[in-house]
Every structure is written in C-alpha cells, then in structure tokens.
Design an enzyme around this catalytic site. Structure first.
Site, PDB file in Angstrom:
ATOM      1  N   ARG A   1       6.684   2.417  -2.720  1.00 14.83           N
ATOM      2  CA  ARG A   1       7.072   1.125  -3.267  1.00 14.83           C
ATOM      3  C   ARG A   1       7.869   1.303  -4.554  1.00 14.83           C
ATOM      4  O   ARG A   1       7.998   2.414  -5.064  1.00 14.83           O
ATOM      5  CB  ARG A   1       5.830   0.270  -3.491  1.00 14.83           C
ATOM      6  CG  ARG A   1       5.204  -0.212  -2.198  1.00 14.83           C
ATOM      7  CD  ARG A   1       3.844  -0.861  -2.397  1.00 14.83           C
ATOM      8  NE  ARG A   1       2.819   0.093  -2.778  1.00 14.83           N
ATOM      9  CZ  ARG A   1       1.519  -0.182  -2.780  1.00 14.83           C
ATOM     10  NH1 ARG A   1       1.098  -1.376  -2.415  1.00 14.83           N
ATOM     11  NH2 ARG A   1       0.645   0.737  -3.142  1.00 14.83           N
TER      12      ARG A   1
ATOM     13  N   ASN B   1      -6.042   3.053   4.826  1.00 21.42           N
ATOM     14  CA  ASN B   1      -7.308   2.339   4.578  1.00 21.42           C
ATOM     15  C   ASN B   1      -8.347   2.594   5.665  1.00 21.42           C
ATOM     16  O   ASN B   1      -8.995   1.670   6.147  1.00 21.42           O
ATOM     17  CB  ASN B   1      -7.050   0.828   4.454  1.00 21.42           C
ATOM     18  CG  ASN B   1      -6.219   0.480   3.245  1.00 21.42           C
ATOM     19  OD1 ASN B   1      -5.870   1.342   2.453  1.00 21.42           O
ATOM     20  ND2 ASN B   1      -5.891  -0.790   3.104  1.00 21.42           N
TER      21      ASN B   1
END
Length: 910
Positions: free
Chosen positions: A779, A646
C-alpha cells in the site's frame, strides 16, 4: 422528506488592523495566511495563471526536456561543441527561473574560467529567458560547462546555443547549433513537465488555493507568516497548515502561539508538484486563549517557508469519552442529546415525557424523526413506546428522567425514567443503546416506530435470523430468535432491534399507510400484536427483559450481523463488545477426541461450504456459521475470497485435516486435498505465494507475501504434510511428493529474496516481486524496505528446519545480526486514547529504552521509515499525520522473544 443533520464550518479569517471574526470553539477555524503579516508577497498565480500572463509560445522547452540542477554551488551542465574554426562564438543559454534569488552561472571553456552570465529571473514559469556572451573556441572539440555560483543552483536550463561570429563568404551562412542541455553531462534531473504540459494533461484552472491567494515568503532565515484571530472559548486545538512545495528540499519552520514556541522545527516536506496542496499537521496540540490569538511561523532554513495557503485549527476534546450527554432544545422541546460513536440520540425529558425522539446515524439520517409530520394519528414516532404513553416521545406519561450518578460522559451514560407504574434504564454505549426494565406493574412492549434510512419509502425492509429480506406486513405472530435489522437500499447503515430472553409474547411488523395513501412509517415490536389483532400488549412483564437497538454498517453480510447482535444480547451492558465469532484458530487447540464430536462435524460442514471452486477459502469470514444467504460467502473481487491473508485457507485446511483424521469421512478428505491442490497451483515458479490466488491484477496482492505471515503459514502447513504427522496420514503419496517439492522451491525463494547490504545478509521485505524477488511496494505507506516484523516470522520458519543446510544457517545468522543491529534503543513508544476513539502514539527519548523495532527500515541505510498515504519517505515518526500514527503499527517488539529465547536455544542446538 428526508431528514439530514449537516456539519457547519465556521471560517475565522484573520484580518489586519485589529479586525477579527469570532468563531465557535466547537468548530474548525480557517485562518487565511495572506490576511496576516508576512515577509514576502501574496501570490495569486498558479501554473494556470502563469501561462495566461505570458506571451511566450507555450511549447515551453525544446528537445525532450530541460535540466533541473541541484540547489547547490558547483552544480553544472556541460555540452560538447565541434567548432569548424578558431575564433569568437556567441554562447546563448535558454532557461527559466521565477524564484527571487539570483542564479548566476559561470562558463568554463575546455577547463578554463570564462565569463559569468547573470541569468536574471523571468516573470512566469512557461516563459524561457535567454542570456548570452561571447567566448573564444578552438577548432575541433570544445567542452562548454555552465557552473552555478549560488546555493540555489542554476535556473531550469533548456539548451546552450553556439553561433559562429565570423565573416562568411558569398552564399554562406554562419553556423548556429543548438545543444540540448539534457543531452549533455549534468547534475540533477531531466524534467519533462512544464506548467504548460501539466495544464494540457489536467483540466484547469489550477488555482488550488483558498481565499484570495497564498503567501510565498522571502527565501531567507526568519521570513515569516503571522496571523491573528479570535476564538470564543479557550481550549486545545490541532494545528494543520495547508501548503504546497514543489522543490526537493524540506522547509522547517518555528511555530509560536501567543509568543511561546510550541514547535521549534515543523518540517514542510516536498509535495512533488506545485499544484499538490496538502496539510502539515503539528504533532502536539496547541492551547488557544479566549479572545485574540497570534500564531507565527518563522523559517529556520535559508529557503524560507513553503507556500502557505491557510491554517486550520480543529478543537480537541478534553475528554476521551466515547459517549457524551448534554441538555438541548430539539424540535422545540427539552431533550438530552447523547452523542455516541455510532450516531446521536435525542431523548425527550420534559413535561412528563420520556423516550427517544430522534436516532440519527453518522450520515445525518434520522431513523425515528418524531417531529416530522404528519405522524401517526397526528402524534409522534418514537422508541420504546412501551405502554400507556410511557417511553413515547411527545406523550405525557407522568414520567421523570434523571442522569444516573450524574455521569454525562464515559464508556456508558445511563438515563433512568420512571412513573408510578414503570422504571426503565437506558444505557447509551458507543455502539448501541440497551434498555433495562427495573420495575413494571403490568405488561409492556418494546415498540419502534421508524422511518427507515431517514425517509419512509416502499423499498424499506427488515431481515430476520433466517437471512430473508421482507417488507413489513404483519407476517409473523412471533419471531424466533427475537431480533431483526432494518435496511434501505439507499442507506449506508442497518438499524438492529433485539430482545432477550425469548418468550411467547407476540411480535409486530407492519407498514402504516395514511388515509391519503402516504407511507408514514414502519412499526416493529416485541410484546404487542399488530393492527389485525387490535394492537394489544401482553406476554411481557416483570424485569427480566432487555432490548438493544443501534446502527451497524450496511456492508456487513447477514452472518456478520448475526454475530454482532448475538454478542450484544449476551452482554448488553458491557462496553467494547466484539462480534460473537464462532470461527477462530483456537478451535485447533481442542483435544483430539473433540474432532469426532457432532459440534466439530457441524463446523467442518460449514467450513466446506465456504471453499471456493478453486479450492481456497476467504479471509475475515466466520466460517463456523453456515452461510444462509449468497452474500455470506465472499465472492471473487470482494477483496476476501481465495486468500492466504489473516489465517485464510491454511487454518481452514488444518481444521478440516483434524476432522478428516478423526472421522475418516471422504467429504473432509476431499476438501483438504482440493485445498492442497490450490496451494500447489498458487505457487509462483520462483517459489513464493501471493496474498490472493487467482491473482487480483498487477497490484501488491500479487506480490510474494511475507506480510502478516501469509507465505510462512503455507509453508508450515506443507511441512506438516510431509513430516509424517499422523494427522495428515490420509494424504496420498503423490500429493506428499508435490508438497515436498513446493517446500524446497519455497525455501529457495526465501534464501534468494533475503536482502544483502554491502554483501551482508539482513532481513526481508514484507513483499517481494514475484519474478525478480526484489523488495516491492504494497500500500501507499508500505514501501520497499526491510521489515522488522515479517523478518521474524521468516527466521522462525528457518529455525524450525530439522537439518538446516549451511546456507540456511547463514541466512538465520545474518537476519539475527541485522535485527540486533536495528533495535531502537534510547526511545520508548507512548500512547494515549483520544476523544475520537483513536489511539495516538509518539516516541519519547528514554536512556533506558530498549526492545523496540520499526516496521520499515530503509534498504540502504537501516533508518526507520515512516510513510503516510502520500508515499513520501520520512524519518521522523512525528512527521506523518495523525490518521496513520493512530491507525497503523509502525513500531513493535516483534523480535524480542526471538532474540532473547528462541535464537539462543536454536544456537545451542546447532
């Protein structure tokens, strides 16, 4: 006393013989499968029960496991037996099989057809059956093969035992040899997990189902479950079927509601284990009629349905509104109930009363609770309690309250309360309540009388703009800036209270203790003095003042609360306002002269304070706000510190470099150099960079991360350093040499990690293993795969290389060809905002559809991949649950500009 609101679930159980239980349309409906009509039987025997019902020894299999063959004709197990003599031998197969279909097997001896073993069903999984026959074997090596004759394959096979059938001499015993199935040649898998083993490792009982049992339907096309139930009101519902299916096949079902097919093929995919109950959600909602309804699931495959526990139907709001108003009785009085995403407010409206009576967070805690005794002086708490009972719950001020424009749902709902002296508007938005003064004849205040977190206790506190946590004690005559937020260590939310514009009117904060010593409430106000000055209201009049109140999650740090409150005060009545973030990569676009300004230096000074001892920066942090508390700086282990995700680390370094170049100040140069050293230290020997460094354990954060452009931003920054860009002229020669070496190693990593299919170069996974460079898991719903998004960023970097090698050109051409090949044509992505605030997405066929790519493609086949949180590979977007469909980006147009504009320009150049 703590006040909680609890959700109540009404279970509507489908009963035979036309007996029905009514339900409220606003509540979920649970319909047990076993209470309806079905083909099959009601099973109450989980693995735990199966073990309890059998007298067999519970060691289950022998050897290291048993063989579970594929469900198909011809699947087999073959063992080799060295016979000591030629003649008859008894062959015994030990197996387990509890399915209703027959699973016979034929013996083949040395390639010659032999007898058939029926291998009948046994009564419980842990119990193994035996079936035997006699065959002739030759002296020496014999190949004994057991071949499935039916589509179900063989039962789970433990071993094949061979015993000699001959007369033996005195003192001699016939030879008996056990040949473990898993040691031979076979199709299928070796299973080590019998029910008994599972129970030994997991505390029981392993029932798992609800109600009296679950339905195990017959194994054939057309087997079904049909349930009948009543609903009070017609409406749209989401259908969730709770099931378990431990076999590897998918079990599709046709779903009909009241005789109309609503889904021709609802797919029940494997759940891996027979104890892993899960929900299958139907893609589209279903329409239920008021009164009796019938839902039928019919198998469309030969294996029937999955084991079905119950159906759950959840009402779908007809509205996409984020705010809804209704009229109710609350605590014995007439109120407007306003449901917002942040919580629920009750606004008292009858008998001349106006004002908030309750403000309840999503945990069920009422932070006002005006009805909760004893109340101040026998009366009530409330907000905004402005003056002479106006705006005070429980007190008659001669007020009337109306709904502005009759709007009862939407992005904002507005109430207007008036008496002879005052007129206030209350704007209820999804995330706050904003109070506007339209008329005032005299002074007023905004006063909150609160039980913080739903219960008044001594740990309750408030925080002002300086970040300090305080107990209300009347410390301030005035607070600047005029906002605060309240907290309770036990609560999951803060309650903020803010006012604009700022003025010299008094502010109040104090704790009310009853004569008996009971802590009754805490009081906070803008425009009123505290107890020591006689509770006088003055300093605020006219109609310029605005007050904002609402909940925010307590995991926010102080700077995040500051950014949120400032945004709400700036645009108090505008829906959808985000935090007022000061930090952004947009700061890099300022003119060079701006980086010499006091504003730029102040921001740079703040950014440096967030730099870690290792040299990196945190992600998802407003670096332009100087940290006022230790909680404002994300700490190691917080999930934010020392990251490349990010825009973390790389964007702060670019900003610091520009200020260092503009000012020449040593503090900024030193900060950037420490950042460079951090980049060098974080690089793997294989050339890649992880998402976090120092590493956060052996998880996906430690994999080489192309995801969201993390590694490519690092390499772009290093390219600036070595390119001769004047902005980075202050970097010493030694560090530039290290940056050049890091870039070369990074490029080597990119080229080596590019995925090949049948020798052809394709794209990249979002993350690769740091040692092997193989595609890796992130994930649970982000599998090893080819990425339609991350591959674009890698190609863009490669195309930015000024003098590309033949290997780089080959990598670009391979990736571009692959991106062109996997474009999803003939479909388009549709979306709609739902009543819960989420955006539902679905694919529809469209002959003109183009410019769409999947986030994940299967490594071997290039099929678009869709995984839910259960990590099951699915190839139909509609098969994953609503939560992921509405909460993750599985599709996008990421390569469109690259293919249409950027690649052709690069191609023309090279």
């Amino acid at each position: 006393m703590q006040i909680h609101l609890r959700n109540h679930i009404v279970a509507a159980v489908a009963l035979p013989c036309a007996m029905f239980v009514d339900s409220f349309a606003a509540e979920p409906i649970i319909v047990e499968a076993e209470s309806g009509d079905f083909t099959g039987w009601v099973d109450k025997h989980s693995c735990w029960h199966n073990v309890m019902l059998t007298d067999e020894p519970h060691s289950t299999f022998s050897g290291s496991g048993f063989v579970d063959t594929p469900n198909e004709v011809g699947s087999f197990i073959e063992v080799a037996y060295d016979a000591l003599w030629t003649g008859p031998h008894k062959v015994t197969v030990r197996y387990t099989h509890i399915k209703p279909d027959p699973r016979p097997g034929q013996l083949w001896i040395n390639g010659v057809e032999g007898p058939v073993l029926e291998l009948p069903q046994n009564k419980a999984l842990p119990a193994f059956n035996r079936d035997s026959t006699v065959v002739d074997l030759e002296q020496g090596r014999n190949l004994i093969r057991l071949v499935a004759l039916n589509e179900g394959g063989l039962g789970n096979t433990d071993y094949i035992k061979v015993a000699e059938l001959r007369e033996v001499g005195e003192g001699e015993l016939p030879r008996i040899q056990v040949l473990e199935a898993e040691d031979g040649l076979h199709e299928g898998k070796i299973d080590h997990h019998s029910c008994w083993n599972f129970i030994a490792e997991h505390e029981g009982p392993h029932t798992g189902f609800t109600g009296e049992g679950y339905v195990d339907t017959d194994n054939h096309v057309g087997s079904h479950v049909e349930v009948r139930f009543n609903v009070a009101d017609a409406g749209e519902y989401r259908l969730h079927a709770r099931y378990v299916h431990g076999k590897p096949d998918t079990r599709p079902a046709e779903v009909s509601v009241n005789g109309e097919v609503v889904d021709p093929s609802l797919k029940f995919t494997p759940t891996e284990h027979w104890t892993h109950w899960t929900y299958k959600e139907m893609y589209q909602s279903v329409s239920l009629a008021a009164g009796e309804n019938v839902i039928r699931l019919s198998a469309t495959g030969p294996e029937g349905l999955a084991n079905l526990d119950h159906l759950k139907l959840i009402p779908v709001s007809e509205s996409n509104a984020r705010v809804r108003l209704s009229e109710v009785q609350w605590a014995g009085v007439g109120c407007y109930k306003i449901e917002m995403e942040m919580g629920t407010a009750y606004f008292e409206k009858d008998n001349g009363v106006s004002g908030l009576k309750s403000l309840i967070d999503n945990e069920g805690n009422d932070w006002i609770a005006s009805y909760m005794p004893p109340g101040p002086n026998g009366d009530f708490r409330g907000f905004p309690n402005s003056v002479e009972n106006f705006g005070h719950a429980g007190r008659d001020s001669g007020s009337t309250t109306t709904i502005v424009d009759g709007v009862t749902e939407g992005e904002v709902v507005i109430l207007e309360s008036s008496n002879e002296t005052f007129t206030f508007q209350y704007h209820f938005l999804a995330d706050r309540i904003a109070v506007k003064v339209l008329k005032s004849e005299g002074d007023y205040c905004f006063l909150l009388e609160s039980v913080v977190g739903g219960q008044a206790d001594e740990e309750d506190y408030f925080v002002t703009a300086d970040g300090k946590k305080r107990i209300p004690s009347g410390e301030f005559d005035d607070i600047t800036p005029e906002w605060l937020y309240l907290g309770d260590p036990k609560a999951k939310n803060f309650l903020f209270l803010a006012k604009t514009p700022e003025d010299d009117a008094p502010n109040e904060n104090h704790r009310q203790i009853r004569p008996n010593g009971m802590h009754n409430m805490d009081l906070y106000s803008f425009g009123r003095t505290g107890r020591d000055r006689g509770y006088k209201t003055f300093g605020m009049s006219g109609n310029e003042h605005v007050c904002v109140i609402g909940f925010a999650p307590a995991f926010r740090n102080h700077n995040e609360m500051t950014a949120l409150i400032e945004a709400y005060l700036e645009k108090a009545f505008t829906p959808g306002i985000k935090d007022r973030r000061l930090w952004s990569n947009r700061l890099l676009k300022n003119d060079d002269s701006w980086f010499t300004s006091a504003e730029a230096r102040a921001i740079a000074d703040s950014v440096i304070q967030y730099q870690s001892p290792q040299g990196g920066w945190p992600k998802s942090t407003d670096l332009a706000r100087p940290p006022l508390t230790i909680g404002d700086i994300p700490q190691p282990g917080s999930g934010r510190a020392n990251s490349f995700d990010n825009d973390a680390t790389t964007v702060p370094m670019e900003f610091i470099a520009k200020v260092a170049d503009a000012t020449g100040e040593e503090a900024y140069i030193d900060s950037f150099n420490r950042g460079l050293d951090y980049l060098f230290a974080a690089q793997y020997e294989t050339g890649g960079w992880p998402q976090f460094w120092p590493l956060r354990g052996d998880k996906y954060y430690s994999r080489i991360t192309y995801n969201d452009g993390a590694m490519m931003r690092v390499m772009e920054l290093l390219k600036y350093v070595v390119s001769g860009d004047d902005t980075y002229g202050f970097v010493d020669a030694s560090r530039k040499d290290r940056a050049r070496a890091a870039l070369e190693l990074g490029l080597e990593c990119i080229l080596k990690s590019q995925i090949r299919q049948n020798g052809k170069l394709t794209g990249w996974c979002a993350q690769h293993h740091e040692m092997t460079l193989e595609p890796a898991w992130a994930r649970a719903y982000e599998p090893p795969s080819l990425s339609g998004e991350e591959s674009v960023g890698v190609v863009r970097y490669l195309m930015s290389i000024e003098d590309p090698s033949a290997e780089v050109v080959e990598a670009i051409e391979g990736a571009v060809a692959w991106l062109k090949a996997v474009e999803m044509k003939g479909v388009r992505l549709e979306s709609a905002r739902r009543g819960d605030g989420r955006t539902e997405r679905w694919l529809v066929e469209d002959p003109e559809g183009e410019g769409l790519w999947a986030r994940f493609y299967e490594l071997e086949t290039n099929r678009p991949l869709y995984l839910d949180r259960d990590s099951v590979f699915r190839y139909d977007f509609s098969e994953i649950g609503y939560e992921r469909r509405s909460g993750y980006g599985y599709h996008g147009d990421w390569p469109a500009k690259l293919l249409k504009e950027e690649y052709p320009k690069w191609k023309a150049k090279f």
